[in-house]
Write a protein that holds these residues in place. Structure first.
Motif, PDB file in Angstrom:
ATOM      1  N   VAL A 124      14.717-103.226   0.527  1.00 38.58           N
ATOM      2  CA  VAL A 124      13.726-102.626  -0.374  1.00 38.58           C
ATOM      3  C   VAL A 124      13.466-103.549  -1.556  1.00 38.58           C
ATOM      4  O   VAL A 124      14.404-104.089  -2.153  1.00 38.58           O
ATOM      5  CB  VAL A 124      14.232-101.257  -0.880  1.00 38.58           C
ATOM      6  CG1 VAL A 124      13.300-100.687  -1.931  1.00 38.58           C
ATOM      7  CG2 VAL A 124      14.374-100.282   0.286  1.00 38.58           C
ATOM      8  N   THR A 125      12.191-103.711  -1.885  1.00 39.35           N
ATOM      9  CA  THR A 125      11.788-104.513  -3.050  1.00 39.35           C
ATOM     10  C   THR A 125      10.941-103.633  -3.973  1.00 39.35           C
ATOM     11  O   THR A 125       9.877-103.159  -3.566  1.00 39.35           O
ATOM     12  CB  THR A 125      10.943-105.729  -2.607  1.00 39.35           C
ATOM     13  OG1 THR A 125      11.675-106.499  -1.666  1.00 39.35           O
ATOM     14  CG2 THR A 125      10.569-106.596  -3.792  1.00 39.35           C
ATOM     15  N   PRO A 126      11.409-103.385  -5.216  1.00 34.53           N
ATOM     16  CA  PRO A 126      10.588-102.628  -6.156  1.00 34.53           C
ATOM     17  C   PRO A 126       9.385-103.480  -6.589  1.00 34.53           C
ATOM     18  O   PRO A 126       9.515-104.686  -6.808  1.00 34.53           O
ATOM     19  CB  PRO A 126      11.512-102.385  -7.355  1.00 34.53           C
ATOM     20  CG  PRO A 126      12.866-102.838  -6.943  1.00 34.53           C
ATOM     21  CD  PRO A 126      12.691-103.799  -5.811  1.00 34.53           C
ATOM     22  N   LEU A 127       8.237-102.839  -6.711  1.00 32.55           N
ATOM     23  CA  LEU A 127       7.014-103.553  -7.090  1.00 32.55           C
ATOM     24  C   LEU A 127       6.561-103.117  -8.486  1.00 32.55           C
ATOM     25  O   LEU A 127       6.466-101.919  -8.764  1.00 32.55           O
ATOM     26  CB  LEU A 127       5.897-103.272  -6.075  1.00 32.55           C
ATOM     27  CG  LEU A 127       6.191-103.665  -4.616  1.00 32.55           C
ATOM     28  CD1 LEU A 127       5.051-103.209  -3.714  1.00 32.55           C
ATOM     29  CD2 LEU A 127       6.407-105.163  -4.490  1.00 32.55           C
ATOM     30  N   ALA A 128       6.280-104.098  -9.337  1.00 35.17           N
ATOM     31  CA  ALA A 128       5.740-103.824 -10.678  1.00 35.17           C
ATOM     32  C   ALA A 128       4.319-104.378 -10.755  1.00 35.17           C
ATOM     33  O   ALA A 128       3.920-105.216  -9.940  1.00 35.17           O
ATOM     34  CB  ALA A 128       6.622-104.475 -11.741  1.00 35.17           C
ATOM     35  N   LYS A 129       3.584-103.915 -11.743  1.00 31.25           N
ATOM     36  CA  LYS A 129       2.211-104.390 -11.917  1.00 31.25           C
ATOM     37  C   LYS A 129       2.213-105.876 -12.274  1.00 31.25           C
ATOM     38  O   LYS A 129       3.009-106.315 -13.120  1.00 31.25           O
ATOM     39  CB  LYS A 129       1.546-103.588 -13.039  1.00 31.25           C
ATOM     40  CG  LYS A 129       0.055-103.865 -13.161  1.00 31.25           C
ATOM     41  CD  LYS A 129      -0.532-103.186 -14.388  1.00 31.25           C
ATOM     42  CE  LYS A 129      -0.566-101.674 -14.238  1.00 31.25           C
ATOM     43  NZ  LYS A 129      -1.328-101.033 -15.342  1.00 31.25           N
ATOM     44  N   MET A 171       6.060 -94.848  -8.488  1.00 32.62           N
ATOM     45  CA  MET A 171       6.675 -96.173  -8.365  1.00 32.62           C
ATOM     46  C   MET A 171       6.463 -96.684  -6.945  1.00 32.62           C
ATOM     47  O   MET A 171       6.685 -95.957  -5.980  1.00 32.62           O
ATOM     48  CB  MET A 171       8.191 -96.075  -8.623  1.00 32.62           C
ATOM     49  CG  MET A 171       8.558 -95.556 -10.006  1.00 32.62           C
ATOM     50  SD  MET A 171      10.323 -95.162 -10.118  1.00 32.62           S
ATOM     51  CE  MET A 171      11.031 -96.791 -10.090  1.00 32.62           C
ATOM     52  N   LEU A 172       6.029 -97.941  -6.878  1.00 34.52           N
ATOM     53  CA  LEU A 172       5.777 -98.520  -5.555  1.00 34.52           C
ATOM     54  C   LEU A 172       6.963 -99.368  -5.103  1.00 34.52           C
ATOM     55  O   LEU A 172       7.560-100.102  -5.914  1.00 34.52           O
ATOM     56  CB  LEU A 172       4.522 -99.396  -5.592  1.00 34.52           C
ATOM     57  CG  LEU A 172       3.195 -98.669  -5.819  1.00 34.52           C
ATOM     58  CD1 LEU A 172       2.067 -99.686  -5.978  1.00 34.52           C
ATOM     59  CD2 LEU A 172       2.892 -97.700  -4.688  1.00 34.52           C
ATOM     60  N   PHE A 173       7.283 -99.252  -3.834  1.00 29.59           N
ATOM     61  CA  PHE A 173       8.356-100.049  -3.229  1.00 29.59           C
ATOM     62  C   PHE A 173       7.861-100.635  -1.915  1.00 29.59           C
ATOM     63  O   PHE A 173       7.197 -99.935  -1.136  1.00 29.59           O
ATOM     64  CB  PHE A 173       9.583 -99.179  -2.929  1.00 29.59           C
ATOM     65  CG  PHE A 173      10.276 -98.665  -4.155  1.00 29.59           C
ATOM     66  CD1 PHE A 173      11.320 -99.378  -4.728  1.00 29.59           C
ATOM     67  CD2 PHE A 173       9.881 -97.469  -4.747  1.00 29.59           C
ATOM     68  CE1 PHE A 173      11.974 -98.903  -5.859  1.00 29.59           C
ATOM     69  CE2 PHE A 173      10.519 -96.987  -5.881  1.00 29.59           C
ATOM     70  CZ  PHE A 173      11.570 -97.706  -6.446  1.00 29.59           C
ATOM     71  N   LEU A 174       8.210-101.893  -1.696  1.00 33.18           N
ATOM     72  CA  LEU A 174       7.984-102.541  -0.408  1.00 33.18           C
ATOM     73  C   LEU A 174       9.278-102.460   0.385  1.00 33.18           C
ATOM     74  O   LEU A 174      10.355-102.783  -0.145  1.00 33.18           O
ATOM     75  CB  LEU A 174       7.602-104.009  -0.629  1.00 33.18           C
ATOM     76  CG  LEU A 174       7.458-104.886   0.615  1.00 33.18           C
ATOM     77  CD1 LEU A 174       6.220-104.485   1.410  1.00 33.18           C
ATOM     78  CD2 LEU A 174       7.369-106.360   0.199  1.00 33.18           C
ATOM     79  N   ALA A 175       9.195-101.980   1.613  1.00 37.45           N
ATOM     80  CA  ALA A 175      10.392-101.926   2.464  1.00 37.45           C
ATOM     81  C   ALA A 175      10.154-102.749   3.721  1.00 37.45           C
ATOM     82  O   ALA A 175       9.067-102.688   4.311  1.00 37.45           O
ATOM     83  CB  ALA A 175      10.715-100.480   2.834  1.00 37.45           C
ATOM     84  N   ARG A 176      11.151-103.526   4.084  1.00 37.13           N
ATOM     85  CA  ARG A 176      11.137-104.173   5.395  1.00 37.13           C
ATOM     86  C   ARG A 176      12.175-103.472   6.253  1.00 37.13           C
ATOM     87  O   ARG A 176      13.335-103.314   5.830  1.00 37.13           O
ATOM     88  CB  ARG A 176      11.464-105.670   5.293  1.00 37.13           C
ATOM     89  CG  ARG A 176      11.528-106.298   6.695  1.00 37.13           C
ATOM     90  CD  ARG A 176      11.794-107.782   6.715  1.00 37.13           C
ATOM     91  NE  ARG A 176      12.082-108.191   8.088  1.00 37.13           N
ATOM     92  CZ  ARG A 176      11.505-109.201   8.731  1.00 37.13           C
ATOM     93  NH1 ARG A 176      10.611-109.946   8.118  1.00 37.13           N
ATOM     94  NH2 ARG A 176      11.834-109.481   9.981  1.00 37.13           N
ATOM     95  N   MET A 177      11.737-103.007   7.417  1.00 39.20           N
ATOM     96  CA  MET A 177      12.651-102.315   8.338  1.00 39.20           C
ATOM     97  C   MET A 177      12.729-103.115   9.631  1.00 39.20           C
ATOM     98  O   MET A 177      11.698-103.332  10.281  1.00 39.20           O
ATOM     99  CB  MET A 177      12.132-100.915   8.668  1.00 39.20           C
ATOM    100  CG  MET A 177      11.840-100.060   7.463  1.00 39.20           C
ATOM    101  SD  MET A 177      11.231 -98.428   7.982  1.00 39.20           S
ATOM    102  CE  MET A 177      10.108 -98.061   6.644  1.00 39.20           C
ATOM    103  N   ASP A 178      13.920-103.543   9.960  1.00 38.36           N
ATOM    104  CA  ASP A 178      14.169-104.235  11.229  1.00 38.36           C
ATOM    105  C   ASP A 178      14.889-103.275  12.165  1.00 38.36           C
ATOM    106  O   ASP A 178      15.937-102.743  11.804  1.00 38.36           O
ATOM    107  CB  ASP A 178      15.038-105.479  11.007  1.00 38.36           C
ATOM    108  CG  ASP A 178      14.288-106.590  10.300  1.00 38.36           C
ATOM    109  OD1 ASP A 178      14.104-106.491   9.070  1.00 38.36           O
ATOM    110  OD2 ASP A 178      13.867-107.537  10.978  1.00 38.36           O
TER     111      ASP A 178
END
Ligand SMILES: O=C(O)CC1=CCC(=O)O1
Length: 98
Positions: free
Chosen positions: A81-86, A1-8
């Motif tokens: 965190v943002t879950p990524l789907a196809k 499972m792919l997740f996009l994370a933004r870390m500040d």
């Protein structure tokens, strides 16, 4: 499972330069290990900010939380965190070799 994370990263004003430098060294080592293992597929600096976008390939939420909370700077980071789907229009499902 792919997740996009933004870390500040938000260090307290009172933190001295040597302590910050030590966090940065330890963060780089932890991050490098995750990248070598193929768990962290990439990391990009947000232009003009002490922040990054990173992509993680993990089995699920619990693994991602464990990884994120293991970052040395975790106590000084705001993480979204943002879950990524196809996407149906994607021409490849192997962009990151995932
Ligand atoms: O964006 C930064 O410099 C902080 C950070 C989090 C993960 C990483 O490798 O660096």
């Amino acid at each position: 499972m792919l997740f996009l994370a933004r870390m500040d990263v938000v260090f307290p004003e009172s933190m001295d330069a040597a302590t910050k430098a030590d966090f940065q060294v330890r963060e780089k080592e932890y991050s490098g290990n995750l990248q070598q293992q193929g768990i962290m597929k990439g990391i990009w600096r947000v232009v003009g900010e002490y922040a990054n976008y990173s992509i993680f390939d993990v089995d699920g939420h619990d693994e991602l939380h464990e990884i994120l909370s293991g970052f040395p700077m975790f106590a000084y980071m705001n993480v979204k965190v943002t879950p990524l789907a196809k996407h149906p229009n994607a021409t490849t499902d192997d962009f990151f070799g995932a």
